[in-house]
Design an enzyme around this catalytic site. Structure first.
Site: not given
Lengths: 306, 306
Positions: A181, A128
């Site tokens: 993001t 991640e």
């Protein structure tokens, strides 16, 4: 076991009032992954279909997560990973988490499950970190544990599986707008009013209570985000129009999925979830924006063998 | 019914990570109150024993709460209230809330219960506002509902009763130091770091999960206050010494009760709660500070008829 074929589910992080801590796992949307034990040591991504993503192990989230897992293991064999990438990167429904979770789950199964779920989450968040710049667990945890999950904290990392009310359905619309993001993070203010924080944690505590007591009305009253949604929603055209429309269509509530641009709604029962999908779609149709729609029950298992 | 005699319990507000939203109700510490229906309209405080408190209805929290309740009722009779005040005002275990809760509960019973619990909380917090300057419900809610309660929000007011693990005991020490609620409020910073807020709501969500799953270890890991305790603890000499000692004595965790100066600890089982009381007492004995100690199971009923 020398080979495992997996379903790697999409996930919704944050879930309105649970910024950075809550997540939930979808049943009907996810990648497929094939992991094969091979005699050559190391990890190789041998095939990716569906999306253009890096094949180099160190640049691929599944690869990075797998390497994190194998780092301290003394083994003389390796793994090949094939990914059928059905979740679009950047959609806000845990595309990278699905890959990271799948890789560590699958390899752990082939190895005879030496690692526990928390350790798997630890490894997966390293994947991640490659995708989003932060090692957050709020997509990885639901992808691995299933259901509603809570990242109770990071020092030490602790992930909990909460109860999932049985009639709950999620509807997700992914309008084809790019929200990175990193951009979604940069709009966040690093300091917040105590008063708003209290409202937020009152809602979150109420939401957890609603999950255990399976009180859908309470769940609905708690699906509010005082803090993050007002900062991020300007990045998603049509957001408040969708929010209003899905409420009118009977949804319990809605919000930004992860860091967007996907918008999720939760509903009691499949019929309402389908109606919600229709009104979501109509809004972006009117805008002339392409979109994907997902209607899903909650996957209480997480990554699973196919 | 023309007369009711009540036990009005002490309560612990905040409970570490639940600032302004969580509360819990004690079984063994509380006031006694007698409420009598009389032919003369209005509310009169006819007797207060145990503490020096205002007898004028408009200056007494029980009186103000009762008046708030009766304001819109068309009745041609009134009430007399006698209070045996066993909870010291300013102790941080909901002294004013006990009076406010008792008054509205008792009058409601005599009237045949026309008001629901949320309405009673609404009336009672008007008494609280007199005592502390803010109409907070985090002591009134557990005093009226019993057990662990959550003030989910104020707009509109919503109070929830959470599950209470059956073996939970509270120990409370009230060192005879004065900390005024207004002072305890004034040390609070009105803006907090988002990062700390996330840690706090992760702990609170975990704590609510622990209450439902009756997971004492998880409860223990969640009893942390990232935000308020560091600001308020300097007002309570010996606070960290107590915190350390009760943990060593086996407590699940501890924190400031309400706005202090009382310190609460939660334990699994009465034996540990008693041991915790001993180590708490020894610390203030060494300091030469007088104290009261309370050891109590959790009162899951709230205000009750005697």
């Amino acid at each position: 076991m020398n080979e495992i074929k997996l379903f790697c589910p999409a996930t919704i992080a944050n879930v309105s009032c649970g910024f950075d801590v809550l997540g939930l796992c979808l049943e009907s949307t996810g990648d497929e992954m094939l992991i094969r034990k091979v005699s050559t040591p190391g990890v190789r991504i041998t095939k990716i279909i569906g999306q253009q993503l890096p094949m180099e192990t160190e640049k691929n989230v599944a690869g990075v997560a797998a390497l994190a897992m194998l780092k301290d293991l003394d083994i003389d064999f390796g793994f090949e990973i094939e990914i059928n990438k059905k979740i679009k990167p950047g959609s806000g429904i845990g595309s990278s988490a699905a890959s990271a979770a799948g890789a560590v789950y699958g390899i752990n199964q082939i190895l005879g499950a030496p690692f526990n779920q928390t350790q798997l989450v630890e490894f997966a968040i390293q994947g991640e970190a490659l995708a989003s710049g932060t090692a957050h667990a709020d997509n990885v945890a639901p992808a691995l544990l299933g259901g509603f999950t809570l990242v109770k904290g990071y020092e030490p990392l602790e992930v909990l599986k909460l109860n999932t009310p049985s009639e709950l359905y999620a509807t997700v619309i992914h309008p084809q707008i790019e929200v990175k993001t990193a951009d979604a993070r940069s709009v966040l203010k690093q300091s917040i009013p105590l008063k708003k924080a209290i409202v937020q944690w009152g809602n979150l505590a109420g939401l957890v209570s609603a999950l255990y007591s399976e009180d859908y009305d309470l769940l609905s009253r708690c699906l509010h985000d005082e803090i993050i949604e007002p900062m991020r929603s300007p990045l998603i055209p049509g957001f408040y129009k969708v929010k209003q429309a899905v409420k009118e269509a009977g949804a319990l509530g809605s919000g930004i999925s992860g860091s967007g641009p996907s918008i999720f709604a939760l509903s009691k029962g499949k019929d309402i979830a389908q109606e919600v999908a229709k009104v979501m779609g109509n809004i972006y149709k009117d805008f002339g924006v392409d979109y994907d729609l997902h209607i899903s029950s909650i996957n209480t298992q997480g990554v699973k063998e196919l």
